[in-house]
Design a protein around this motif. Structure first.
Motif, PDB file in Angstrom:
ATOM      1  N   GLY A 187      28.928 -35.776  -7.575  1.00  0.00           N
ATOM      2  CA  GLY A 187      28.703 -37.206  -7.737  1.00  0.00           C
ATOM      3  C   GLY A 187      29.813 -37.998  -7.083  1.00  0.00           C
ATOM      4  O   GLY A 187      30.699 -37.437  -6.423  1.00  0.00           O
ATOM      5  N   GLN A 188      29.771 -39.298  -7.282  1.00  0.00           N
ATOM      6  CA  GLN A 188      30.824 -40.172  -6.766  1.00  0.00           C
ATOM      7  C   GLN A 188      31.996 -40.218  -7.735  1.00  0.00           C
ATOM      8  O   GLN A 188      31.815 -40.293  -8.950  1.00  0.00           O
ATOM      9  N   THR A 189      33.201 -40.176  -7.175  1.00  0.00           N
ATOM     10  CA  THR A 189      34.412 -40.380  -7.965  1.00  0.00           C
ATOM     11  C   THR A 189      35.351 -41.286  -7.175  1.00  0.00           C
ATOM     12  O   THR A 189      35.233 -41.408  -5.951  1.00  0.00           O
ATOM     13  N   PRO A 197      35.125 -44.913  -3.127  1.00  0.00           N
ATOM     14  CA  PRO A 197      34.736 -43.641  -3.747  1.00  0.00           C
ATOM     15  C   PRO A 197      34.496 -42.550  -2.715  1.00  0.00           C
ATOM     16  O   PRO A 197      34.276 -42.818  -1.534  1.00  0.00           O
ATOM     17  N   SER A 202      32.574 -32.541  -9.215  1.00  0.00           N
ATOM     18  CA  SER A 202      33.468 -33.070 -10.234  1.00  0.00           C
ATOM     19  C   SER A 202      34.684 -32.156 -10.389  1.00  0.00           C
ATOM     20  O   SER A 202      34.563 -30.932 -10.377  1.00  0.00           O
ATOM     21  N   ILE A 248      33.467 -38.468 -12.771  1.00  0.00           N
ATOM     22  CA  ILE A 248      32.251 -39.205 -12.402  1.00  0.00           C
ATOM     23  C   ILE A 248      31.998 -40.329 -13.406  1.00  0.00           C
ATOM     24  O   ILE A 248      31.664 -41.462 -13.033  1.00  0.00           O
ATOM     25  N   GLN A 249      32.179 -40.020 -14.695  1.00  0.00           N
ATOM     26  CA  GLN A 249      31.940 -41.006 -15.736  1.00  0.00           C
ATOM     27  C   GLN A 249      32.880 -42.213 -15.607  1.00  0.00           C
ATOM     28  O   GLN A 249      32.466 -43.364 -15.781  1.00  0.00           O
ATOM     29  N   TRP A 251      34.106 -43.600 -13.041  1.00  0.00           N
ATOM     30  CA  TRP A 251      33.709 -44.480 -11.940  1.00  0.00           C
ATOM     31  C   TRP A 251      32.398 -45.200 -12.226  1.00  0.00           C
ATOM     32  O   TRP A 251      32.213 -46.355 -11.836  1.00  0.00           O
ATOM     33  N   GLU A 252      31.481 -44.564 -12.948  1.00  0.00           N
ATOM     34  CA  GLU A 252      30.124 -45.106 -13.059  1.00  0.00           C
ATOM     35  C   GLU A 252      29.829 -45.869 -14.346  1.00  0.00           C
ATOM     36  O   GLU A 252      28.851 -46.606 -14.408  1.00  0.00           O
ATOM     37  N   TYR A 253      30.650 -45.694 -15.408  1.00  0.00           N
ATOM     38  CA  TYR A 253      30.171 -46.082 -16.735  1.00  0.00           C
ATOM     39  C   TYR A 253      30.114 -47.589 -16.980  1.00  0.00           C
ATOM     40  O   TYR A 253      29.391 -48.048 -17.878  1.00  0.00           O
ATOM     41  N   PHE A 259      25.869 -41.824 -16.985  1.00  0.00           N
ATOM     42  CA  PHE A 259      24.648 -41.532 -16.232  1.00  0.00           C
ATOM     43  C   PHE A 259      24.766 -40.127 -15.642  1.00  0.00           C
ATOM     44  O   PHE A 259      24.554 -39.140 -16.338  1.00  0.00           O
ATOM     45  N   LEU A 260      25.154 -39.998 -14.370  1.00  0.00           N
ATOM     46  CA  LEU A 260      25.259 -38.676 -13.752  1.00  0.00           C
ATOM     47  C   LEU A 260      26.312 -37.801 -14.426  1.00  0.00           C
ATOM     48  O   LEU A 260      26.223 -36.570 -14.382  1.00  0.00           O
TER      49      LEU A 260
END
Length: 425
Positions: A187-189, A197, A202, A248-249, A251-253, A259-260
């Motif tokens: 995923g993206q980090t 990113p 991960s 990942i969390q 960056w995205e949460y 999510f991912l």
């Protein structure tokens, strides 16, 4: 209806080790493939799996109103839908059939050959078809630890946390039974000291020590469940490892939550231990630190004294215990979680699963995730083989165990075991 299956004095004609998680007082429910590749619903006593489909066909549930195919299915959903009265009648009957002085099945070798299997002869499956899955965030110790790492320690808990059981809707399709390996997710980090990113595997895969409860058909759309009736709609519990990719969390949460970082896999133990079997272990939970709104206020004990352990096993090494916790530490209990989940009219159906959220205790050895145990990687764990861990590495196996015990009986969940494989190239 009396819970005769819980009689602590009852013994069985099957051989059961004294420290077994599955004495005759447990009688959990699960789904397995037999040695003939037939899928069936069953239970477990000691190290023996019991085919309830075969028992039913041979007349051992005579007098209980069950459909002919109730146990000849690949999930427990229909059985769970029949409600608590049926669950209790079936558990009580199984307890009677396997009671030490009952010769009906004990002395019938022909029936025993088609009903009873060793655990080596079967393959456990996912016990329910999970239509919906909600994950809560209900351990005050865990929420405080995480908030202290990433925010002001004086304001570790967000303003809503002491007022509502915080939760989010998870992904049910990637829930798997113990023994199924998972892949390191991609995923993206956001790398340190970077504004842009990157994409890749991960670097901070983590376990989360949780319990999860399974519901029956509980309410119609628009009708909330009162908190003191909530347990009537909870079939039982499983161990739950809600795998997380922390980088990942992170960056995205914001702003919508995980999510991912969460939907790549979650692992559960295959035997559902009924809430009825756990009744001797009900205890009072933590005292509320702020007044709770009326729909969350309950009477009587609603927490459960379940000892929890986490083991980390590097490849070619022995398992090493990294955490010892307890389900009773949860600030928000299951009844409150289900009452809150439905207070807006959300309907709950048979086979829905609700995760407790990471269960951390008050001491560092009771934290329920590597994020906390290593304090975000600042204090790596030293393992007996000489290696260290900040997070889970490729080919590590994470093992969750759980059990209740008093001076009369031990009721356990077995284990939830999962190996983390390298990311796909």
């Amino acid at each position: 209806m009396p819970l005769s299956a819980n009689n602590p004095d009852r013994t069985t004609w099957l051989e059961v080790a004294p420290n077994s998680d599955f004495p005759i007082q447990n009688i959990p429910f699960g789904v397995f493939l037999t040695r003939d590749d037939i899928i069936t619903i069953g239970t477990r006593i000691g190290d023996f799996a019991i085919d309830l489909g075969a028992m039913h066909q041979l007349g051992y549930f005579e007098g209980i109103d069950l459909t002919d195919d109730i146990f000849l299915q690949d999930s427990l959903n229909d059985f769970i839908s029949d409600g608590r009265k049926t669950w209790r009648l079936v558990r009580n009957r199984i307890s009677e059939v396997f009671e030490a002085n009952n010769p009906k099945l004990r002395d019938n070798m022909e029936h025993r050959d088609v009903i009873i299997f060793t655990m080596e002869e079967i393959e456990m499956q996912l016990p329910v078809s999970i239509g919906d899955y909600t994950d809560f965030y209900s351990s005050k110790e865990h929420a405080t630890n995480v908030g202290s790492m990433f925010r002001d320690p004086e304001k570790a808990l967000l303003p809503n946390w002491l007022h509502i059981p915080v939760g989010y809707h998870g992904r049910s399709s990637s829930i798997i039974p113990s023994g199924i390996n998972v892949r390191r997710p991609k995923g993206q980090t956001l790398p340190p000291d970077s504004d842009e990113p990157v994409f890749g595997p991960s670097k901070r895969v983590d376990f989360e020590l949780e319990m999860a409860f399974i519901t029956t058909d509980a309410n119609h759309l628009g009708e909330p469940i009162p908190v003191d009736e909530a347990e009537d709609y909870i079939f039982g519990l499983v161990l739950f490892n809600d795998w997380s990719a922390r980088d990942i969390q992170k960056w995205e949460y914001v702003p919508l939550g995980p999510f991912l970082a969460k939907n790549f896999a979650s692992s559960i133990s295959p035997w559902i231990v009924t809430l009825d079997a756990l009744q001797p272990f009900k205890v009072d939970g933590p005292e509320p630190e702020k007044p709770q709104l009326p729909y969350l206020q309950y009477t009587g004990p609603k927490s459960y004294d379940i000892n929890l352990e986490v083991y980390l096993q590097p490849e070619d090494s022995e398992p090493h215990k990294v955490s010892t916790s307890n389900f009773k530490y949860m600030y928000w209990n299951m009844a409150q979680q289900l009452a809150h989940h439905t207070v807006n009219g959300c309907n709950v159906v048979s086979g829905d699963m609700m995760g407790s959220g990471t269960i951390s205790g008050p001491t560092p050895d009771s934290y329920g995730s590597m994020l906390e145990l290593s304090w975000a990687g600042k204090n790596p764990l030293q393992l007996p083989d000489g290696s260290t861990r900040s997070f889970i590495e490729d080919n590590d196996t994470v093992i969750l165990k759980g059990y209740c015990q008093n001076d009369q009986v031990r009721i356990g969940f077995g284990e939830c075991r999962t190996k983390l494989l390298p990311a796909l190239k």
